[in-house]
Design an enzyme around this catalytic site. Structure first.
Site, PDB file in Angstrom:
ATOM      1  N   PHE A 136       0.868  -1.186   0.000  1.00  0.00           N
ATOM      2  CA  PHE A 136       0.000   0.000   0.000  1.00  0.00           C
ATOM      3  C   PHE A 136       0.909   1.243   0.000  1.00  0.00           C
ATOM      4  O   PHE A 136       0.860   2.080   0.901  1.00  0.00           O
ATOM      5  CB  PHE A 136      -0.938   0.043   1.230  1.00  0.00           C
ATOM      6  CG  PHE A 136      -1.799  -1.177   1.385  1.00  0.00           C
ATOM      7  CD1 PHE A 136      -3.011  -1.277   0.700  1.00  0.00           C
ATOM      8  CD2 PHE A 136      -1.411  -2.230   2.205  1.00  0.00           C
ATOM      9  CE1 PHE A 136      -3.822  -2.403   0.852  1.00  0.00           C
ATOM     10  CE2 PHE A 136      -2.210  -3.349   2.353  1.00  0.00           C
ATOM     11  CZ  PHE A 136      -3.414  -3.451   1.693  1.00  0.00           C
ATOM     12  N   ASP A 153       0.925  -1.163  -4.929  1.00  0.00           N
ATOM     13  CA  ASP A 153      -0.333  -0.425  -4.747  1.00  0.00           C
ATOM     14  C   ASP A 153      -1.268  -0.806  -5.887  1.00  0.00           C
ATOM     15  O   ASP A 153      -0.815  -1.222  -6.958  1.00  0.00           O
ATOM     16  CB  ASP A 153      -0.080   1.096  -4.755  1.00  0.00           C
ATOM     17  CG  ASP A 153      -1.172   1.864  -4.028  1.00  0.00           C
ATOM     18  OD1 ASP A 153      -0.972   2.256  -2.856  1.00  0.00           O
ATOM     19  OD2 ASP A 153      -2.257   2.056  -4.623  1.00  0.00           O
ATOM     20  N   SER A 154      -2.572  -0.661  -5.655  1.00  0.00           N
ATOM     21  CA  SER A 154      -3.523  -0.990  -6.719  1.00  0.00           C
ATOM     22  C   SER A 154      -3.796   0.211  -7.611  1.00  0.00           C
ATOM     23  O   SER A 154      -4.480   0.088  -8.623  1.00  0.00           O
ATOM     24  CB  SER A 154      -4.834  -1.493  -6.107  1.00  0.00           C
ATOM     25  OG  SER A 154      -5.348  -0.503  -5.245  1.00  0.00           O
ATOM     26  N   ASN A 176      -3.415  -5.977  -6.410  1.00  0.00           N
ATOM     27  CA  ASN A 176      -4.196  -6.049  -5.180  1.00  0.00           C
ATOM     28  C   ASN A 176      -3.286  -6.640  -4.103  1.00  0.00           C
ATOM     29  O   ASN A 176      -2.742  -7.734  -4.268  1.00  0.00           O
ATOM     30  CB  ASN A 176      -5.416  -6.939  -5.417  1.00  0.00           C
ATOM     31  CG  ASN A 176      -6.244  -7.084  -4.153  1.00  0.00           C
ATOM     32  OD1 ASN A 176      -5.729  -7.315  -3.051  1.00  0.00           O
ATOM     33  ND2 ASN A 176      -7.539  -6.947  -4.311  1.00  0.00           N
ATOM     34  N   ALA A 177      -3.119  -5.917  -3.018  1.00  0.00           N
ATOM     35  CA  ALA A 177      -2.136  -6.320  -2.007  1.00  0.00           C
ATOM     36  C   ALA A 177      -2.429  -7.695  -1.427  1.00  0.00           C
ATOM     37  O   ALA A 177      -1.504  -8.469  -1.163  1.00  0.00           O
ATOM     38  CB  ALA A 177      -2.111  -5.276  -0.892  1.00  0.00           C
ATOM     39  N   ASP A 216       0.626  -0.512   5.146  1.00  0.00           N
ATOM     40  CA  ASP A 216      -0.042   0.762   5.449  1.00  0.00           C
ATOM     41  C   ASP A 216      -1.333   0.864   4.647  1.00  0.00           C
ATOM     42  O   ASP A 216      -1.473   1.703   3.755  1.00  0.00           O
ATOM     43  CB  ASP A 216       0.899   1.936   5.140  1.00  0.00           C
ATOM     44  CG  ASP A 216       0.296   3.276   5.565  1.00  0.00           C
ATOM     45  OD1 ASP A 216      -0.641   3.274   6.393  1.00  0.00           O
ATOM     46  OD2 ASP A 216       0.772   4.314   5.076  1.00  0.00           O
ATOM     47  N   CYS A 237      -4.896   3.020  10.162  1.00  0.00           N
ATOM     48  CA  CYS A 237      -5.387   4.389  10.309  1.00  0.00           C
ATOM     49  C   CYS A 237      -6.884   4.445  10.609  1.00  0.00           C
ATOM     50  O   CYS A 237      -7.512   5.492  10.474  1.00  0.00           O
ATOM     51  CB  CYS A 237      -5.040   5.225   9.085  1.00  0.00           C
ATOM     52  SG  CYS A 237      -5.744   4.582   7.574  1.00  0.00           S
TER      53      CYS A 237
END
Ligand code: SAH
Length: 402
Positions: free
Chosen positions: A238, A259-260, A285-286, A306, A346
């Site tokens: 991410f 990252d996507s 896609n992670a 993240d 987050c």
């Protein structure tokens, strides 16, 4: 300071006993369900707040639409709102002068809403540009905008101030639609692009593109901390525009960012060139990529996780926790002994203790030992206002794997 007085010339909003108790406990919000009367109060104005018996509790900004009807701005009667706003903006700027290192950083949050006693206002600085976000009716009022923009211009002397509009928030606050754009500019050509520096690492910034206000300033101190422990082969999952990856590159033999979002990776690649770094960017896609890499037997010495906030509300907390757990499990499987996990979350709805439990239970499941090197949160320019729990949201666990 204005004197404490019930003799405010402002219209009055009366709140319930429960609402008053909330304020006594130090919070600054009163929900709509705790409003007893608000007759004749115009949307987005300053109001005097009283309890049911008429006892004066302070001055607030009122929203006629949001579930958060009242955001307190003072326990006093405020008759000069522009003056108060100017003082608060100056205080927010002075606070940053004390907590943000000037030598290697020119990007930070200047105003963080409730945590700077300016509810509904967010301002970020990216070198010579300011990015402004307005989240409430009161901050959107034309006289308030004028004060905010003029004070920011005078104090920080930016080349331009760009407003980033979140159409969903304007709808919730029942404010008319309005485009993002430059609201103040020195000179004719409205500057919207610049290069900013965090911890000595340089980044491209485009004020009217990207997510949030464009960059993840709340991770600034975590970038530096992570780079202090990172080594060997690193994976930044991410990665967005490469915040962690670029910091890790100083210390690691190789870095891969995942990252996507293709547009985010394109900026990440430009950022790598700007810093003369070789970083591999993978659009994927992670969840799928971590599974494939783990199955293929790939190993790393440093992994950063993240992800975006999975828990947008309390309602999907369980699903969110499963998502966080899956990521941590997969990362731990791929970390070599002696490796470093940097695991971030987050979501405000996941508490720091809950997140440590997620990371800890992932370690148990894969039979690894984790020692927490640092248990971190958001950077100091995103202050946590005690008694207002919503101001604390970022978790960043740095752990040593064996
Ligand atoms: N680490 C970044 C911020 C990450 S924000 C920094 O420090 O700047 C979250 C990122 O996750 C966004 O860039 C978003 O594009 C990406 N993302 C969201 N869902 C994803 C998924 N399923 N797989 C990969 N990336 C995803």
């Amino acid at each position: 300071m204005p004197s404490k007085s019930a003799a405010s010339s402002l219209p009055v909003v009366k709140i319930s006993r429960r609402g008053a108790k909330r304020l006594q406990e130090g919070h600054v919000w009163v929900y709509r369900s705790d409003i007893v009367s608000a007759t004749g109060v115009a949307p987005g104005t300053a109001v005097g707040v009283t309890d049911e018996r008429g006892k004066f509790l302070g001055t607030a900004l009122y929203s006629s639409a949001s579930q958060i009807a009242i955001r307190m701005i003072s326990s006093h009667a405020i008759n000069d709102l522009p003056g108060l706003l100017r003082e608060r903006i100056q205080a927010a700027i002075s606070y940053r002068e004390r907590v943000v290192g000037k030598d290697d950083t020119d990007a930070y949050r200047v105003i963080f809403s409730e945590a700077d006693f300016l509810p509904g206002l967010i301002v970020d600085r990216y070198n010579d540009l300011l990015s402004l976000q307005i989240l409430t009716q009161a901050m959107d009022a034309e006289p308030v905008r004028e004060v905010v923009i003029s004070e920011l211009s005078q104090r920080l002397k930016p080349e331009a101030i760009a407003e980033r509009v979140d159409p969903r928030i304007r709808e919730l606050e029942q404010l008319p639609a309005r485009p993002s754009g430059v609201v103040q500019s020195v000179g004719e050509d409205k500057k919207t692009a610049t290069i900013f520096t965090m911890n000595g690492v340089r980044f491209h910034y485009e004020a009217l593109e990207g997510q949030k206000t464009g960059s993840f300033l709340d991770q600034r101190e975590n970038y530096a901390a992570a780079a202090g422990y990172a080594q060997g082969e690193a994976l930044d999952v991410f990665c967005y525009q490469g915040g962690f990856a670029l910091h890790l590159a100083k210390a690691c033999s190789s870095v891969t960012g995942v990252d996507s979002s293709r547009p985010a990776l394109e900026v990440a690649d430009r950022n790598a060139s700007l810093n003369n770094r070789e970083i591999e960017w993978v659009e994927a896609n992670a969840f799928d990529l971590l599974r494939d890499y783990a199955d293929a037997g790939r190993r790393y010495d440093t992994i950063v996780l993240d992800p975006p906030a999975f828990a947008k509300s309390k309602a999907n907390l369980e699903t969110a926790l499963r998502g966080y757990k899956e990521l941590n499990l997969r990362a731990l499987k791929m970390l070599r002994p002696g490796g470093i996990l940097v695991s971030c979350c987050c979501s405000y709805h996941v508490s720091p203790a809950q997140y440590l439990e997620v990371v800890g239970s992932s370690a148990r499941d894969v039979h690894r030992n984790l020692r927490v090197v640092e248990n971190r949160g958001q950077a100091k320019d995103h202050p946590i206002l005690l008694n207002v729990p919503e101001t604390e949201y970022l978790k960043c666990v740095i752990a040593y794997v064996s």
